[in-house]
Write a protein that holds these residues in place. Structure first.
Motif, PDB file in Angstrom:
ATOM      1  N   LEU A  15       0.934  -1.196  -0.168  1.00  0.00           N
ATOM      2  CA  LEU A  15      -0.140   0.173  -0.153  1.00  0.00           C
ATOM      3  C   LEU A  15       0.745   1.430  -0.027  1.00  0.00           C
ATOM      4  CD1 LEU A  15      -2.609  -1.119   2.739  1.00  0.00           C
ATOM      5  CD2 LEU A  15      -2.827  -1.474   0.285  1.00  0.00           C
ATOM      6  N   ASP A  16       2.077   1.319   0.622  1.00  0.00           N
ATOM      7  CA  ASP A  16       3.063   2.305   0.522  1.00  0.00           C
ATOM      8  C   ASP A  16       4.149   1.869   1.192  1.00  0.00           C
ATOM      9  OD1 ASP A  16       3.832   5.037   0.167  1.00  0.00           O
ATOM     10  OD2 ASP A  16       2.675   5.907   1.971  1.00  0.00           O
ATOM     11  N   TYR A  17       5.187   2.829   0.528  1.00  0.00           N
ATOM     12  CA  TYR A  17       6.674   2.435   1.479  1.00  0.00           C
ATOM     13  C   TYR A  17       7.509   3.511   1.149  1.00  0.00           C
ATOM     14  CZ  TYR A  17       8.022   2.220  -3.555  1.00  0.00           C
ATOM     15  OH  TYR A  17       8.409   2.503  -4.941  1.00  0.00           O
ATOM     16  N   ILE A  18       8.470   3.402   2.025  1.00  0.00           N
ATOM     17  CA  ILE A  18       9.774   4.605   1.823  1.00  0.00           C
ATOM     18  C   ILE A  18      11.010   3.914   2.208  1.00  0.00           C
ATOM     19  CG2 ILE A  18       9.447   5.615   4.129  1.00  0.00           C
ATOM     20  CD1 ILE A  18       9.912   8.360   2.515  1.00  0.00           C
ATOM     21  N   ILE A  19      12.122   4.119   1.717  1.00  0.00           N
ATOM     22  CA  ILE A  19      13.430   3.630   1.817  1.00  0.00           C
ATOM     23  C   ILE A  19      14.472   4.826   2.374  1.00  0.00           C
ATOM     24  CG2 ILE A  19      15.306   2.122   0.990  1.00  0.00           C
ATOM     25  CD1 ILE A  19      13.343   1.603  -1.255  1.00  0.00           C
ATOM     26  N   THR A  20      14.950   4.858   3.624  1.00  0.00           N
ATOM     27  CA  THR A  20      15.589   5.731   4.028  1.00  0.00           C
ATOM     28  C   THR A  20      17.145   5.435   4.279  1.00  0.00           C
ATOM     29  OG1 THR A  20      15.653   5.229   6.458  1.00  0.00           O
ATOM     30  CG2 THR A  20      13.666   6.153   5.396  1.00  0.00           C
TER      31      THR A  20
ATOM     32  N   ALA B   4      -5.282   6.348   6.776  1.00  0.00           N
ATOM     33  CA  ALA B   4      -4.729   7.712   6.136  1.00  0.00           C
ATOM     34  C   ALA B   4      -3.722   8.501   6.639  1.00  0.00           C
ATOM     35  CB  ALA B   4      -6.057   8.443   5.829  1.00  0.00           C
ATOM     36  N   LYS B   5      -3.677   8.258   8.166  1.00  0.00           N
ATOM     37  CA  LYS B   5      -2.753   8.942   8.826  1.00  0.00           C
ATOM     38  C   LYS B   5      -1.377   8.264   8.847  1.00  0.00           C
ATOM     39  CE  LYS B   5      -5.658  10.856  12.679  1.00  0.00           C
ATOM     40  NZ  LYS B   5      -6.000  10.723  14.079  1.00  0.00           N
ATOM     41  N   CYS B   6      -1.440   6.745   8.826  1.00  0.00           N
ATOM     42  CA  CYS B   6      -0.044   6.021   8.554  1.00  0.00           C
ATOM     43  C   CYS B   6       0.263   6.261   7.163  1.00  0.00           C
ATOM     44  CB  CYS B   6      -0.688   4.687   8.785  1.00  0.00           C
ATOM     45  SG  CYS B   6       0.680   3.440   8.949  1.00  0.00           S
ATOM     46  N   LEU B   7      -0.375   6.341   6.014  1.00  0.00           N
ATOM     47  CA  LEU B   7       0.117   6.838   4.855  1.00  0.00           C
ATOM     48  C   LEU B   7       0.842   7.838   4.942  1.00  0.00           C
ATOM     49  CD1 LEU B   7      -2.916   5.710   2.475  1.00  0.00           C
ATOM     50  CD2 LEU B   7      -0.674   4.890   2.340  1.00  0.00           C
ATOM     51  N   VAL B   8       0.305   9.005   5.307  1.00  0.00           N
ATOM     52  CA  VAL B   8       0.862  10.376   5.202  1.00  0.00           C
ATOM     53  C   VAL B   8       2.231  10.306   6.279  1.00  0.00           C
ATOM     54  CG1 VAL B   8       0.579  12.742   5.998  1.00  0.00           C
ATOM     55  CG2 VAL B   8      -1.276  11.323   4.801  1.00  0.00           C
ATOM     56  N   TYR B   9       2.088   9.506   7.583  1.00  0.00           N
ATOM     57  CA  TYR B   9       3.227   9.323   8.146  1.00  0.00           C
ATOM     58  C   TYR B   9       4.350   9.091   7.442  1.00  0.00           C
ATOM     59  CZ  TYR B   9       6.334   8.776  12.231  1.00  0.00           C
ATOM     60  OH  TYR B   9       7.357   8.665  12.877  1.00  0.00           O
ATOM     61  N   ILE B  10       4.147   8.025   6.731  1.00  0.00           N
ATOM     62  CA  ILE B  10       4.986   7.143   5.902  1.00  0.00           C
ATOM     63  C   ILE B  10       5.714   8.081   4.785  1.00  0.00           C
ATOM     64  CG2 ILE B  10       5.642   5.421   4.143  1.00  0.00           C
ATOM     65  CD1 ILE B  10       3.779   3.695   5.869  1.00  0.00           C
ATOM     66  N   ASP B  11       4.870   8.859   4.029  1.00  0.00           N
ATOM     67  CA  ASP B  11       5.265   9.792   2.930  1.00  0.00           C
ATOM     68  C   ASP B  11       6.034  10.973   3.657  1.00  0.00           C
ATOM     69  OD1 ASP B  11       3.493   8.207   1.309  1.00  0.00           O
ATOM     70  OD2 ASP B  11       1.898   9.442   1.419  1.00  0.00           O
ATOM     71  N   LEU B  12       5.904  11.383   4.753  1.00  0.00           N
ATOM     72  CA  LEU B  12       6.580  12.558   5.245  1.00  0.00           C
ATOM     73  C   LEU B  12       7.811  12.220   5.858  1.00  0.00           C
ATOM     74  CD1 LEU B  12       3.436  15.142   6.032  1.00  0.00           C
ATOM     75  CD2 LEU B  12       4.688  14.851   3.919  1.00  0.00           C
ATOM     76  N   ASN B  13       8.304  10.873   5.902  1.00  0.00           N
ATOM     77  CA  ASN B  13       9.464  10.424   6.732  1.00  0.00           C
ATOM     78  C   ASN B  13      10.623  11.640   6.419  1.00  0.00           C
ATOM     79  OD1 ASN B  13      11.918   8.956   7.255  1.00  0.00           O
ATOM     80  ND2 ASN B  13      10.043   7.687   8.242  1.00  0.00           N
ATOM     81  N   MET B  14      10.883  11.577   5.339  1.00  0.00           N
ATOM     82  CA  MET B  14      11.952  12.416   4.790  1.00  0.00           C
ATOM     83  C   MET B  14      12.044  13.822   4.670  1.00  0.00           C
ATOM     84  SD  MET B  14      13.906   9.970   4.561  1.00  0.00           S
ATOM     85  CE  MET B  14      15.425  10.704   4.070  1.00  0.00           C
ATOM     86  N   VAL B  15      10.602  14.422   4.941  1.00  0.00           N
ATOM     87  CA  VAL B  15      10.379  15.663   5.082  1.00  0.00           C
ATOM     88  C   VAL B  15      10.736  16.047   6.510  1.00  0.00           C
ATOM     89  CG1 VAL B  15       8.499  17.540   5.452  1.00  0.00           C
ATOM     90  CG2 VAL B  15       8.551  16.123   3.292  1.00  0.00           C
ATOM     91  N   ARG B  16      10.343  15.042   7.486  1.00  0.00           N
ATOM     92  CA  ARG B  16      10.490  15.244   8.920  1.00  0.00           C
ATOM     93  C   ARG B  16      12.092  15.088   9.362  1.00  0.00           C
ATOM     94  NH1 ARG B  16       6.366  11.604   9.085  1.00  0.00           N
ATOM     95  NH2 ARG B  16       7.890   9.876   9.628  1.00  0.00           N
ATOM     96  N   ALA B  17      12.850  14.523   8.421  1.00  0.00           N
ATOM     97  CA  ALA B  17      14.179  14.415   8.829  1.00  0.00           C
ATOM     98  C   ALA B  17      15.081  15.528   7.872  1.00  0.00           C
ATOM     99  CB  ALA B  17      14.763  12.996   7.927  1.00  0.00           C
TER     100      ALA B  17
ATOM    101  N   ASN C 177       2.417  20.910  11.894  1.00  0.00           N
ATOM    102  CA  ASN C 177       3.857  20.609  12.484  1.00  0.00           C
ATOM    103  C   ASN C 177       4.200  19.097  11.985  1.00  0.00           C
ATOM    104  OD1 ASN C 177       6.360  20.365  13.527  1.00  0.00           O
ATOM    105  ND2 ASN C 177       5.345  20.203  15.732  1.00  0.00           N
ATOM    106  N   VAL C 178       4.927  18.791  11.233  1.00  0.00           N
ATOM    107  CA  VAL C 178       5.377  17.538  10.729  1.00  0.00           C
ATOM    108  C   VAL C 178       6.762  17.050  11.468  1.00  0.00           C
ATOM    109  CG1 VAL C 178       3.969  17.696   8.660  1.00  0.00           C
ATOM    110  CG2 VAL C 178       6.581  18.294   8.527  1.00  0.00           C
ATOM    111  N   SER C 179       7.352  18.049  12.096  1.00  0.00           N
ATOM    112  CA  SER C 179       8.621  17.803  12.490  1.00  0.00           C
ATOM    113  C   SER C 179       8.745  16.869  13.920  1.00  0.00           C
ATOM    114  CB  SER C 179       9.298  18.892  13.271  1.00  0.00           C
ATOM    115  OG  SER C 179       8.620  19.424  13.961  1.00  0.00           O
TER     116      SER C 179
END
Length: 262
Positions: free
Chosen positions: A52-57, A115-128, A187-189
């Motif tokens: 459903l979603d993913y991100i690789i840091t 929906a919140k989980c999707l957004v949390y994953i998507d914004l991972n590198m924004v928070r970083a 605040n996504v930090s």
């Protein structure tokens, strides 16, 4: 580091977190992140993994998947993690562990919490602080959802549509963009650690139902409220799960089963 807790709940959506050994930046190069994604694609082809979603840091990955059958998720994670580590160690002439010994899986209720989980994953590198918008980070589910590729697609768009009760792909993409843009205005930090540490996240009723269904309770499990969600937490202790594949490292008496009707 203590071993991550995992449970088996048939039919659930899971937010999976897997960290590099000692949180080293073993995925800092683009080519290594692409190899992880390659093996994610292979897991989809071989086992029918529903992504459903993913991100690789640089030092960990987030993967949102839906359980579609017995052993699909563990086989997939074994393939992805094993091949990624093997290729890296051979290329670098390196020995030793690549990953922390276990990934962590959190059950997510399929409503606003998903929906919140999707957004949390998507914004991972924004928070970083790496990018200002998720579209700038190419190896991610966000870009695949928003600009789908005709070849080598990984995200199961139909599953997302069904989970959010929409009929057309473009409708979901619009909703997805709105969720992300709204969160960017907030605040996504701050990191919400429960997405990577809890047993389950959802409404109070959802969490209570999961807790009631647990067989063999572990001392210390608790329900807490955080960010308009209920969270099922427990101490980080080593125990087995049906997510393990044919290894039997721990005895069956230490395995906990849940049966949730959706």
């Amino acid at each position: 580091m203590p071993r991550a807790n995992r449970h088996y709940i048939p039919g659930c959506v899971w937010q999976i977190t897997h960290r590099c050994h000692k949180q080293e930046f073993l995925l800092k190069f683009d080519k290594d992140r692409k190899r992880w994604r390659h093996w994610l694609y292979e897991a989809k082809k071989r086992y029918g993994l529903c992504v459903l979603d993913y991100i690789i840091t640089s030092n960990h990955v987030h993967l949102l998947v839906m359980d579609t059958g017995e052993h699909v998720i563990p086989k997939s994670l074994q393939l992805i993690a094993g091949r990624t580590a093997q290729e890296y160690n051979i290329r670098k002439k390196r020995k030793g562990a690549f990953w922390e010994d276990r990934y962590h899986a959190t059950a997510v209720q399929t409503d606003k919490h998903l929906a919140k989980c999707l957004v949390y994953i998507d914004l991972n590198m924004v928070r970083a602080g790496v990018v200002q918008h998720p579209s700038e980070y190419t190896i991610s589910g966000y870009n695949e959802i928003q600009t789908p590729s005709k070849r080598y697609s990984i995200v199961n768009q139909k599953a997302l549509n069904d989970l959010f009760a929409v009929k057309e792909d473009h409708i979901f993409r619009q909703l997805h963009r709105e969720w992300v843009e709204q969160e960017l205005l907030n605040n996504v930090s701050s990191r919400q650690s429960f997405w990577s540490e809890a047993v389950a996240v959802g409404s109070e009723n959802y969490i209570q139902n999961i807790q009631k269904e647990l067989v063999g309770r572990i001392p210390g499990r608790s329900i807490v409220s955080e960010s308009e969600s209920s969270i099922l937490k427990e101490p980080t202790t080593p125990y087995s799960t049906l997510f393990d594949t044919q290894k039997g490292i721990l005895r069956p008496k230490n395995t906990y089963f849940l049966s949730i009707n959706h």
